[in-house]
Design an enzyme around this catalytic site. Structure first.
Site, PDB file in Angstrom:
ATOM      1  CG  ASP A   1     -79.478 -29.526  61.829  1.00 34.76           C
ATOM      2  OD1 ASP A   1     -79.496 -29.874  60.706  1.00 34.76           O
ATOM      3  OD2 ASP A   1     -81.205 -29.963  62.927  1.00 34.76           O
TER       4      ASP A   1
HETATM    5  P1  NAP Z   1     -79.082 -33.353  63.529  1.00 35.37           P
HETATM    6  O1  NAP Z   1     -79.251 -32.594  62.742  1.00 35.37           O
HETATM    7  O2  NAP Z   1     -80.654 -34.384  64.514  1.00 35.37           O
HETATM    8  O3  NAP Z   1     -78.795 -35.079  62.863  1.00 35.37           O
HETATM    9  C1  NAP Z   1     -78.808 -36.612  63.045  1.00 35.37           C
HETATM   10  C2  NAP Z   1     -78.229 -37.520  62.156  1.00 35.37           C
HETATM   11  O4  NAP Z   1     -78.135 -38.076  63.127  1.00 35.37           O
HETATM   12  C3  NAP Z   1     -79.220 -37.565  60.790  1.00 35.37           C
HETATM   13  O5  NAP Z   1     -78.851 -36.794  59.651  1.00 35.37           O
HETATM   14  C4  NAP Z   1     -79.575 -39.215  60.700  1.00 35.37           C
HETATM   15  O6  NAP Z   1     -80.066 -39.282  59.121  1.00 35.37           O
HETATM   16  C5  NAP Z   1     -78.341 -39.649  61.675  1.00 35.37           C
HETATM   17  N1  NAP Z   1     -78.491 -40.516  61.877  1.00 35.37           N
HETATM   18  C6  NAP Z   1     -79.851 -41.357  62.695  1.00 35.37           C
HETATM   19  N2  NAP Z   1     -79.815 -43.104  63.003  1.00 35.37           N
HETATM   20  C7  NAP Z   1     -78.554 -43.241  62.683  1.00 35.37           C
HETATM   21  C8  NAP Z   1     -77.600 -43.835  62.631  1.00 35.37           C
HETATM   22  N3  NAP Z   1     -78.052 -45.080  63.348  1.00 35.37           N
HETATM   23  N4  NAP Z   1     -76.688 -44.403  62.364  1.00 35.37           N
HETATM   24  C9  NAP Z   1     -76.450 -43.362  61.798  1.00 35.37           C
HETATM   25  N5  NAP Z   1     -76.316 -42.357  61.588  1.00 35.37           N
HETATM   26  C10 NAP Z   1     -78.082 -42.132  62.207  1.00 35.37           C
HETATM   27  O7  NAP Z   1     -78.066 -34.028  64.582  1.00 35.37           O
HETATM   28  P2  NAP Z   1     -77.065 -33.342  65.703  1.00 35.37           P
HETATM   29  O8  NAP Z   1     -76.133 -32.686  64.522  1.00 35.37           O
HETATM   30  O9  NAP Z   1     -76.234 -33.216  66.286  1.00 35.37           O
HETATM   31  O10 NAP Z   1     -78.254 -32.007  65.997  1.00 35.37           O
HETATM   32  C11 NAP Z   1     -79.069 -31.342  67.358  1.00 35.37           C
HETATM   33  C12 NAP Z   1     -79.885 -31.061  66.133  1.00 35.37           C
HETATM   34  O11 NAP Z   1     -81.134 -31.395  67.546  1.00 35.37           O
HETATM   35  C13 NAP Z   1     -80.105 -29.553  66.074  1.00 35.37           C
HETATM   36  O12 NAP Z   1     -81.003 -28.983  65.500  1.00 35.37           O
HETATM   37  C14 NAP Z   1     -80.171 -29.177  68.066  1.00 35.37           C
HETATM   38  O13 NAP Z   1     -80.729 -27.811  67.575  1.00 35.37           O
HETATM   39  C15 NAP Z   1     -81.681 -30.226  68.025  1.00 35.37           C
HETATM   40  N6  NAP Z   1     -81.710 -30.348  69.761  1.00 35.37           N
HETATM   41  C16 NAP Z   1     -80.515 -29.745  69.915  1.00 35.37           C
HETATM   42  C17 NAP Z   1     -81.051 -30.485  71.817  1.00 35.37           C
HETATM   43  C18 NAP Z   1     -80.128 -30.913  72.641  1.00 35.37           C
HETATM   44  O14 NAP Z   1     -80.064 -29.670  73.745  1.00 35.37           O
HETATM   45  N7  NAP Z   1     -78.837 -30.986  72.745  1.00 35.37           N
HETATM   46  C19 NAP Z   1     -81.957 -30.736  72.398  1.00 35.37           C
HETATM   47  C20 NAP Z   1     -83.407 -30.636  71.465  1.00 35.37           C
HETATM   48  C21 NAP Z   1     -82.922 -30.128  70.092  1.00 35.37           C
HETATM   49  P3  NAP Z   1     -80.176 -41.105  58.485  1.00 35.37           P
HETATM   50  O15 NAP Z   1     -81.172 -40.782  58.690  1.00 35.37           O
HETATM   51  O16 NAP Z   1     -79.825 -41.089  57.097  1.00 35.37           O
HETATM   52  O17 NAP Z   1     -79.388 -42.038  58.860  1.00 35.37           O
END
Ligand code: NAP
Length: 428
Positions: A355
């Site tokens: 994201d």
């Molecule tokens: P993300 O959008 O959740 O994407 C994570 C990606 O990691 C997934 O597409 C997944 O694809 C891949 N993945 C998962 N396990 C893996 C592994 N073992 N090895 C390699 N790849 C792996 O992560 P992000 O870009 O960090 O974004 C964070 C999101 O979480 C945002 O939408 C944010 O709003 C939300 N959020 C943030 C917080 C905060 O405070 N930081 C709290 C709650 C929610 P595959 O399955 O294809 O591997």
């Protein structure tokens, strides 16, 4: 955290020495059950499940506040002691906020844990219905301040507040849950502060107020980081109708790249920027990424890390992980600092992030995440995205970055692949 623990311990000891305590049986039973639950949660819940674990803690805290309020009211009613207006104000506030935070947090927990659908649950007239229910609940609360002796009205108000908590969180999608959680945290804090007024307990008043306002400020800061307003988060049903529009026009195909090729590409680059995300955390790949950076720096490559404020699952998640692997803090760059650097970067390597690098947020006004600041990796000379497969990010949206000609997809688990990349770089 340690200071907070010591503070809590002192408050508990102080309470246990209170001369009004008649029997310790229930207190000790409660302490034992609470300690066991807390210990189990502390030991077994992984860092990546922190948001849902926090939601559960808020539910417990808020439920405790609501129960204290209900029992205080009941005690006054059965003993026939008239409740002062000021006491009733604090008591009603405590029960109302405690009740809605309990059910709201429980639903947030269920959504984040995947026990119920994470997408917004909406229906026609939802906001009007919710507002009407809230108005009735607040109306009852105000009435009770002036006429505090009606037990049925008091319990109706508590019941409506419990229902309102569910309804408040229903239309909110998983991607907005962090903001909602810190808002619920703030409510739980304010409910505790009100409990402090009812029980004349200064520790509760001070701790509750701190919790309430810090939670509120954090909610505002997170909204700013996502370029959204609080009202939009609460009433905007993020990710519902617009999702389909945002996903409809994907063009191009994903181009897969091999590990050896990426190794050579990294080894002969001048500048590489790593962009870590949630996948790095689940794979516990922080040490592997550090080793890869070391191998590259030995060859004279400049390595930097681009850190998005909401990457991972809790504020500061990436900073904590990378610090654990002794990545120097001076190598970590915030969004505003690193974005201008991408056009002069040879390889931007996205590690388990999705994201936070989704260009739709910048380019597609109909996308549910339109306006959220992103790390603009697609402006680099080349992009490598390391992830396991076609999995979506937290928001459940497709990511056009993966379909761009500049992007190569490197499939595999982050830790395992990064470890193998170190060898590939060393042999390049
Ligand atoms: P993300 O959008 O959740 O994407 C994570 C990606 O990691 C997934 O597409 C997944 O694809 C891949 N993945 C998962 N396990 C893996 C592994 N073992 N090895 C390699 N790849 C792996 O992560 P992000 O870009 O960090 O974004 C964070 C999101 O979480 C945002 O939408 C944010 O709003 C939300 N959020 C943030 C917080 C905060 O405070 N930081 C709290 C709650 C929610 P595959 O399955 O294809 O591997």
């Amino acid at each position: 955290m340690h200071l907070a623990e010591i503070g809590m311990l002192m408050a508990i000891i102080g309470t246990l020495l209170h001369h009004e305590i008649v029997t310790y049986t229930w207190i000790i039973t409660g302490l034992a059950i609470g300690s066991l639950v807390g210990l189990a949660m502390g030991l077994w819940v992984p860092m990546t499940a922190m948001p849902q674990r926090t939601a559960l803690s808020h539910a417990f805290g808020a439920f405790a506040a609501a129960l204290v309020g209900i029992s205080e009211f009941y005690k006054h009613e059965v003993s026939g002691v008239h409740i002062e207006r000021i006491t009733m104000s604090a008591l009603g506030f405590e029960v109302m906020l405690g009740a809605l935070t309990t059910t709201g947090s429980l639903l947030a927990f269920a959504k984040l844990q995947g026990m119920v659908r994470g997408t917004p649950m909406t229906y026609k007239g939802q906001n009007i219905f919710n507002m009407t229910l809230l108005a009735i609940t607040v109306g009852l609360f105000i009435y009770l301040i002036f006429v505090p002796d009606s037990m049925p009205l008091f319990f109706t108000m508590a019941g409506l507040a419990f229902i309102f908590g569910f309804l408040l969180v229903m239309p909110i999608g998983s991607a907005d849950m962090p903001v909602v959680m810190s808002l619920l945290n703030s409510y739980a804090g304010l409910a505790s502060a009100a409990t402090g007024f009812v029980l004349s307990n200064n520790v509760l008043i001070i701790a509750g107020t701190l919790d309430g306002f810090s939670g509120f400020i954090l909610s505002i800061l997170m909204c700013r980081a996502m370029n959204r307003s609080i009202t939009n988060v609460l009433f905007g049903a993020f990710g519902s109708a617009a999702t389909a529009a945002g996903e409809a026009d994907q063009q191009g195909t994903m181009r897969e790249v091999g590990l050896e090729d990426v190794g050579v590409q990294l080894a002969y680059a001048n500048k590489v920027i790593f962009v870590p995300g949630y996948g790095l955390a689940t794979a516990q790949a922080q040490h592997a990424v550090r080793e890869l950076a070391d191998a590259l720096e030995k060859r004279g490559v400049t390595v930097k890390y681009g850190i998005h404020p909401v990457a991972g699952r809790m504020p500061g998640h990436m900073n904590v992980l990378l610090a654990e692997a002794n990545v120097p803090y001076s190598s970590l760059y915030e969004l505003e600092q690193i974005n201008p650097e991408f056009p002069s970067t040879d390889v931007a390597m996205v590690i388990g992030a999705n994201d936070v690098v989704n260009p739709d947020a910048r380019d597609n006004p109909s996308s549910p995440i339109a306006g959220m600041p992103i790390l603009e990796v697609d402006r680099s000379k080349s992009v490598v995205v390391l992830k396991r497969g076609q999995g979506k990010g937290f928001s459940g949206l497709e990511n056009p970055l993966f379909f761009k000609p500049v992007t190569g997809m490197l499939y595999g688990d982050a830790k395992d692949t990064l470890t193998r990349l170190v060898q590939a770089v060393q042999h390049a």
